[in-house]
Scaffold this active site. Structure first.
Site, PDB file in Angstrom:
ATOM      1  N   THR A  92      -1.643  22.608 128.477  1.00  0.00           N
ATOM      2  CA  THR A  92      -2.765  23.522 128.259  1.00  0.00           C
ATOM      3  C   THR A  92      -2.336  24.823 127.581  1.00  0.00           C
ATOM      4  O   THR A  92      -3.170  25.664 127.259  1.00  0.00           O
ATOM      5  CB  THR A  92      -3.426  23.878 129.604  1.00  0.00           C
ATOM      6  OG1 THR A  92      -2.373  24.290 130.502  1.00  0.00           O
ATOM      7  CG2 THR A  92      -4.157  22.697 130.210  1.00  0.00           C
ATOM      8  N   SER A 102      -4.937  23.795 136.223  1.00  0.00           N
ATOM      9  CA  SER A 102      -5.585  23.059 135.123  1.00  0.00           C
ATOM     10  C   SER A 102      -5.907  21.620 135.466  1.00  0.00           C
ATOM     11  O   SER A 102      -6.468  20.899 134.616  1.00  0.00           O
ATOM     12  CB  SER A 102      -4.688  23.052 133.889  1.00  0.00           C
ATOM     13  OG  SER A 102      -4.393  24.346 133.513  1.00  0.00           O
ATOM     14  N   ARG A 109      19.426  26.229 127.598  1.00  0.00           N
ATOM     15  CA  ARG A 109      19.936  26.324 126.217  1.00  0.00           C
ATOM     16  C   ARG A 109      21.432  26.602 126.124  1.00  0.00           C
ATOM     17  O   ARG A 109      22.118  26.070 125.261  1.00  0.00           O
ATOM     18  CB  ARG A 109      19.176  27.420 125.463  1.00  0.00           C
ATOM     19  CG  ARG A 109      17.760  27.023 125.120  1.00  0.00           C
ATOM     20  CD  ARG A 109      17.116  28.139 124.319  1.00  0.00           C
ATOM     21  NE  ARG A 109      15.696  27.910 124.167  1.00  0.00           N
ATOM     22  CZ  ARG A 109      14.799  28.886 124.096  1.00  0.00           C
ATOM     23  NH1 ARG A 109      15.184  30.151 124.160  1.00  0.00           N
ATOM     24  NH2 ARG A 109      13.522  28.608 123.954  1.00  0.00           N
ATOM     25  N   CYS A 163      12.494  30.377 119.280  1.00  0.00           N
ATOM     26  CA  CYS A 163      11.737  30.282 118.025  1.00  0.00           C
ATOM     27  C   CYS A 163      12.380  31.043 116.860  1.00  0.00           C
ATOM     28  O   CYS A 163      12.507  30.517 115.752  1.00  0.00           O
ATOM     29  CB  CYS A 163      10.306  30.764 118.243  1.00  0.00           C
ATOM     30  SG  CYS A 163      10.192  32.227 119.284  1.00  0.00           S
ATOM     31  N   GLN A 216       7.920  39.490 115.389  1.00  0.00           N
ATOM     32  CA  GLN A 216       7.496  38.267 116.071  1.00  0.00           C
ATOM     33  C   GLN A 216       6.042  38.319 116.549  1.00  0.00           C
ATOM     34  O   GLN A 216       5.584  39.305 117.119  1.00  0.00           O
ATOM     35  CB  GLN A 216       8.428  37.997 117.261  1.00  0.00           C
ATOM     36  CG  GLN A 216       9.864  37.791 116.812  1.00  0.00           C
ATOM     37  CD  GLN A 216      10.826  37.417 117.934  1.00  0.00           C
ATOM     38  OE1 GLN A 216      11.988  37.807 117.882  1.00  0.00           O
ATOM     39  NE2 GLN A 216      10.375  36.670 118.922  1.00  0.00           N
ATOM     40  N   SER A 232       1.777  34.968 119.785  1.00  0.00           N
ATOM     41  CA  SER A 232       1.634  33.611 120.333  1.00  0.00           C
ATOM     42  C   SER A 232       2.932  33.121 120.962  1.00  0.00           C
ATOM     43  O   SER A 232       2.909  32.234 121.815  1.00  0.00           O
ATOM     44  CB  SER A 232       1.173  32.632 119.256  1.00  0.00           C
ATOM     45  OG  SER A 232       2.016  32.718 118.127  1.00  0.00           O
ATOM     46  N   GLY A 233       4.061  33.724 120.575  1.00  0.00           N
ATOM     47  CA  GLY A 233       5.339  33.374 121.191  1.00  0.00           C
ATOM     48  C   GLY A 233       5.372  33.704 122.668  1.00  0.00           C
ATOM     49  O   GLY A 233       6.137  33.118 123.436  1.00  0.00           O
ATOM     50  N   ARG A 263       8.141  42.866 118.565  1.00  0.00           N
ATOM     51  CA  ARG A 263       6.830  42.198 118.678  1.00  0.00           C
ATOM     52  C   ARG A 263       5.837  42.943 117.793  1.00  0.00           C
ATOM     53  O   ARG A 263       5.768  44.185 117.841  1.00  0.00           O
ATOM     54  CB  ARG A 263       6.367  42.233 120.137  1.00  0.00           C
ATOM     55  CG  ARG A 263       5.144  41.406 120.415  1.00  0.00           C
ATOM     56  CD  ARG A 263       5.398  39.925 120.344  1.00  0.00           C
ATOM     57  NE  ARG A 263       6.247  39.450 121.432  1.00  0.00           N
ATOM     58  CZ  ARG A 263       6.773  38.228 121.486  1.00  0.00           C
ATOM     59  NH1 ARG A 263       6.553  37.353 120.516  1.00  0.00           N
ATOM     60  NH2 ARG A 263       7.540  37.882 122.495  1.00  0.00           N
ATOM     61  N   HIS A 305       6.498  34.073 112.819  1.00  0.00           N
ATOM     62  CA  HIS A 305       7.584  35.048 112.999  1.00  0.00           C
ATOM     63  C   HIS A 305       8.227  35.328 111.638  1.00  0.00           C
ATOM     64  O   HIS A 305       8.459  34.406 110.847  1.00  0.00           O
ATOM     65  CB  HIS A 305       8.678  34.486 113.913  1.00  0.00           C
ATOM     66  CG  HIS A 305       8.302  34.429 115.369  1.00  0.00           C
ATOM     67  ND1 HIS A 305       7.103  34.856 115.877  1.00  0.00           N
ATOM     68  CD2 HIS A 305       9.031  34.001 116.440  1.00  0.00           C
ATOM     69  CE1 HIS A 305       7.093  34.676 117.189  1.00  0.00           C
ATOM     70  NE2 HIS A 305       8.242  34.159 117.560  1.00  0.00           N
ATOM     71  N   ASN A 356       5.863  30.007 114.376  1.00  0.00           N
ATOM     72  CA  ASN A 356       6.675  29.995 115.602  1.00  0.00           C
ATOM     73  C   ASN A 356       6.242  28.926 116.588  1.00  0.00           C
ATOM     74  O   ASN A 356       7.039  28.476 117.414  1.00  0.00           O
ATOM     75  CB  ASN A 356       6.622  31.370 116.286  1.00  0.00           C
ATOM     76  CG  ASN A 356       5.210  31.845 116.542  1.00  0.00           C
ATOM     77  OD1 ASN A 356       4.438  32.056 115.594  1.00  0.00           O
ATOM     78  ND2 ASN A 356       4.840  32.002 117.788  1.00  0.00           N
TER      79      ASN A 356
HETATM   80  P1  A2P Z   1      -1.767  26.186 133.307  1.00  0.00           P
HETATM   81  O1  A2P Z   1      -2.672  26.244 132.116  1.00  0.00           O
HETATM   82  O2  A2P Z   1      -2.240  25.224 134.332  1.00  0.00           O
HETATM   83  O3  A2P Z   1      -1.425  27.532 133.860  1.00  0.00           O
HETATM   84  P2  A2P Z   1       1.304  29.614 127.768  1.00  0.00           P
HETATM   85  O4  A2P Z   1       2.740  29.693 127.324  1.00  0.00           O
HETATM   86  O5  A2P Z   1       0.361  29.483 126.614  1.00  0.00           O
HETATM   87  O6  A2P Z   1       0.956  30.722 128.695  1.00  0.00           O
HETATM   88  O7  A2P Z   1       1.198  28.246 128.605  1.00  0.00           O
HETATM   89  C1  A2P Z   1       2.007  27.976 129.698  1.00  0.00           C
HETATM   90  C2  A2P Z   1       1.828  26.521 130.100  1.00  0.00           C
HETATM   91  O8  A2P Z   1       2.691  26.262 131.216  1.00  0.00           O
HETATM   92  C3  A2P Z   1       0.424  26.176 130.565  1.00  0.00           C
HETATM   93  O9  A2P Z   1       0.109  24.865 130.174  1.00  0.00           O
HETATM   94  C4  A2P Z   1       0.555  26.273 132.064  1.00  0.00           C
HETATM   95  O10 A2P Z   1      -0.393  25.521 132.778  1.00  0.00           O
HETATM   96  C5  A2P Z   1       1.924  25.668 132.264  1.00  0.00           C
HETATM   97  N1  A2P Z   1       2.473  26.001 133.579  1.00  0.00           N
HETATM   98  C6  A2P Z   1       2.650  27.221 134.111  1.00  0.00           C
HETATM   99  N2  A2P Z   1       3.185  27.107 135.357  1.00  0.00           N
HETATM  100  C7  A2P Z   1       3.365  25.793 135.592  1.00  0.00           C
HETATM  101  C8  A2P Z   1       3.860  25.022 136.687  1.00  0.00           C
HETATM  102  N3  A2P Z   1       4.307  25.593 137.792  1.00  0.00           N
HETATM  103  N4  A2P Z   1       3.859  23.664 136.575  1.00  0.00           N
HETATM  104  C9  A2P Z   1       3.422  23.060 135.463  1.00  0.00           C
HETATM  105  N5  A2P Z   1       2.926  23.738 134.384  1.00  0.00           N
HETATM  106  C10 A2P Z   1       2.899  25.077 134.450  1.00  0.00           C
END
Ligand code: A2P
Length: 345
Positions: A13, A42, A101, A130, A157, A160-161, A236, A243, A316
């Site tokens: 997501t 989610s 990494r 990135c 940068q 969105s990163g 940033r 980037h 990025n």
């Molecule tokens: P969720 O949408 O349920 O919070 P971004 O980098 O755009 O903020 O997205 C971070 C992603 O990592 C999202 O899909 C988020 O899900 C997911 N995420 C964050 N914490 C966890 C977790 N503990 N287990 C699995 N996915 C996670």
């Protein structure tokens, strides 16, 4: 033997997760199935993959039982916990977080630069930072021709990163500033709209930020060049995607801009945009949504006889994250290092 792979996206997501889906679709990645995983927040949410509606599930240790490839982009903490579980379950993990990494047992891979490192993985392959990815794509072909001794980088940068919350923060703050309202920062320590922040990730004891130090260490690991002297400032900027980097490179021998252009023009993954007469140079705005690493403003560094300056821009979320990870999987398939699992694995 099945024909396609069983893929899982952890963080489906998120900003990079969404890009994983797009990249897999656009490249017709050979998939038999795809699991969309995220946090419990989610679970139940619906997303489309190849025009099919799929339900997002909470990531649990059981999520990886019948998975061949697990693409992770859900932060370092989630990767540290779930990646070893996924690898033990038989999946190859390609992890976009910083968790593994610099682990000597984990390859850090940019397919244009060090694809052979994929071979010694133990279940987890790390996708670099990135800013580092786009930089090494541009540096490696030049380094092969004329060893790089020292590199000074300054990055610009995109938000969105940082993830979707940062994209929302820039959008909201930009509206607020234009409406004459005051802004309240949540994601960044200060306002990001109409501003720039020389702080990405935490500050370290050596006064660099962690992002800056990632560029130092990851570059040396990917290029197998522990002796390159590197210094970076990471900034940033209020850009959504893309980037940009100003690179000052000192070679062992003089390198003319024409020679650098000739080498880069033949290098994989690179597109040169360099014609000052018509203001042609890479920009984040036009790099967004594309796959190449764009290089321009290639000219002599007047401060050093062996110096060259160039300007490097890439998306990025794509080359800097999702695309590079999918290219790692594609490289494994091409080299016959990855096979779809048997039913029941
Ligand atoms: P969720 O949408 O349920 O919070 P971004 O980098 O755009 O903020 O997205 C971070 C992603 O990592 C999202 O899909 C988020 O899900 C997911 N995420 C964050 N914490 C966890 C977790 N503990 N287990 C699995 N996915 C996670």
């Amino acid at each position: 033997m099945k024909k396609g792979f069983r893929v899982a996206i952890v963080g489906a997501t998120g900003m990079v997760g969404q890009e994983f889906i797009k990249v897999l679709e656009q490249r017709s990645f050979p998939m038999d199935s795809i699991e969309l995983l995220a946090s419990d927040r989610s679970a139940g949410k619906k997303l489309f993959v190849n025009h099919r509606e799929l339900v997002v599930k909470e990531t649990t240790p059981e999520s990886f039982k019948k998975i061949d490839i697990a693409l992770f982009s859900a932060g370092a903490e989630t990767s540290r916990y779930f990646s070893p579980i996924a690898a033990q379950s038989g999946a190859v993990v390609i992890d976009n977080s910083s968790a593994f990494r610099m682990d000597p047992k984990v390859p850090l891979v940019v397919p244009e630069v060090n694809p052979e490192d994929i071979k010694w993985h133990n279940g987890i392959i790390a996708n670099p930072n990135c800013s580092t990815i786009q930089m090494v794509v541009a540096l490696q072909p030049l380094h092969k021709a004329n060893l790089i001794k020292r590199l000074v980088a300054a990055t610009y940068q995109a938000v969105s990163g940082t993830g979707s919350a940062a994209v929302e923060e820039l959008t909201e703050q930009a509206k607020q500033v234009l409406d004459g309202q005051t802004t309240v920062p949540h994601v960044y320590p200060h306002q990001i709209a109409f501003n720039i922040l020389p702080e990405i990730d935490v500050f370290l004891d050596n006064a660099y930020t962690k992002e800056e130090w990632k560029m130092v260490e990851e570059t040396r690991k990917i290029m197998h060049a522990p002796d390159i002297a590197i210094s970076a400032v990471c900034v940033r900027v209020p850009v959504f995607i893309g980037h940009s980097e100003a690179l000052h490179i000192e070679f062992s021998q003089p390198m003319s801009p024409d020679e650098a252009k000739r080498i880069l023009a033949q290098a994989p993954g690179i597109k040169i945009l360099d014609d000052p007469a018509i203001s042609l140079y890479p920009q984040p705005w036009s790099a967004a949504g594309t796959d190449e690493v764009f290089v321009g403003r290639i000219h002599r560094d007047a401060s050093h006889p062996n110096g060259l300056v160039m300007w490097v821009v890439a998306d990025n979320l794509r080359k800097g994250a999702a695309l590079n990870a999918v290219q790692i999987a594609e490289e494994m398939i091409k080299r016959d290092w990855l096979h779809p699992g048997e039913e029941g694995k």
